[in-house]
Design a protein around this motif. Structure first.
Motif, PDB file in Angstrom:
ATOM      1  N   GLN A 109       0.825  -1.210   0.000  1.00  0.00           N
ATOM      2  CA  GLN A 109       0.000   0.000   0.000  1.00  0.00           C
ATOM      3  C   GLN A 109       0.861   1.262   0.000  1.00  0.00           C
ATOM      4  OE1 GLN A 109      -2.673  -0.566   3.359  1.00  0.00           O
ATOM      5  NE2 GLN A 109      -4.406  -0.617   1.951  1.00  0.00           N
ATOM      6  N   ASP A 110       1.982   1.219   0.707  1.00  0.00           N
ATOM      7  CA  ASP A 110       2.863   2.391   0.728  1.00  0.00           C
ATOM      8  C   ASP A 110       3.425   2.692  -0.659  1.00  0.00           C
ATOM      9  OD1 ASP A 110       2.441   2.778   3.420  1.00  0.00           O
ATOM     10  OD2 ASP A 110       4.316   1.813   4.041  1.00  0.00           O
ATOM     11  N   ARG A 160       0.627   4.249  -2.596  1.00  0.00           N
ATOM     12  CA  ARG A 160       0.451   5.616  -2.122  1.00  0.00           C
ATOM     13  C   ARG A 160       1.536   6.521  -2.708  1.00  0.00           C
ATOM     14  NH1 ARG A 160       1.546   8.533   3.232  1.00  0.00           N
ATOM     15  NH2 ARG A 160       3.387   7.285   3.013  1.00  0.00           N
ATOM     16  N   LEU A 174      -3.372  11.985   1.414  1.00  0.00           N
ATOM     17  CA  LEU A 174      -2.489  10.817   1.442  1.00  0.00           C
ATOM     18  C   LEU A 174      -1.250  11.039   2.303  1.00  0.00           C
ATOM     19  CD1 LEU A 174      -2.601   9.939  -2.363  1.00  0.00           C
ATOM     20  CD2 LEU A 174      -3.765   8.745  -0.506  1.00  0.00           C
TER      21      LEU A 174
END
Length: 181
Positions: A115-116, A119, A152
């Motif tokens: 997910q990082d 992002r 974010l």
């Protein structure tokens, strides 16, 4: 005795990988390739030498070979995060959209793990949109892109500063002061 032999084999392969990494850092691709190939022969089931060889291929500007090596490494160990990271880096260098499509193709558990990375790709895209809008002095678009990016990454002082400046350009001084605070 078998544990001792396993430890000896692992240590030998680690030394070969380290020599490959050192040569890669010096951009001595033929030497790096030699060490990674030896490491692969020492332990054929390990994806690490294939990852190293993919970095050599990328250094030699051969993305097709790099991708083939990473696909081969992924077959050896489908859940290896180092392989996925290397694949994302390769695709990201080609286009962020390709990297996102690759991340979308991963199983749900792996998607959560990265997910990082996703992002980061989204932040890069929003930053590029803000940069492009800034060059055109399109402050509405700058404000929109930076507002999304701050959702974010809310702790980014540079993005907040840019957002406040864009809001000031639009005459939204109270909003700019609020954003900056």
């Amino acid at each position: 005795i078998s544990k001792w032999q396993d430890l000896k084999a692992v240590t030998f392969q680690w030394m070969l990988l380290q020599k490959g990494d050192e040569a890669l850092a010096r951009k001595d691709y033929p030497v790096a390739k030699k060490w990674y190939r030896q490491a692969s022969k020492a332990k054929p089931s390990d994806p690490a030498p294939l990852i190293g060889l993919s970095y050599v291929a990328r250094g030699e500007l051969d993305d097709v070979s790099a991708e083939a090596l990473l696909v081969q490494a992924r077959k050896l160990d489908p859940n290896n995060p180092s392989v996925v990271r290397a694949m994302v880096r390769l695709y990201q260098s080609q286009s962020p959209e390709k990297a996102e499509r690759y991340l979308d193709s991963l199983p749900p558990k792996a998607q959560q793990e990265f997910q990082d990375v996703r992002r980061g790709l989204e932040l890069n895209r929003l930053d590029a949109q803000a940069d492009d809008a800034t060059r055109r002095s399109d402050w509405v678009q700058v404000t929109a892109a930076l507002s999304k990016s701050l959702v974010l990454d809310p702790d980014s002082p540079w993005r907040v500063y840019r957002l406040a400046n864009a809001q000031r350009e639009l005459g939204l001084n109270a909003e700019a002061d609020h954003s900056f605070r």
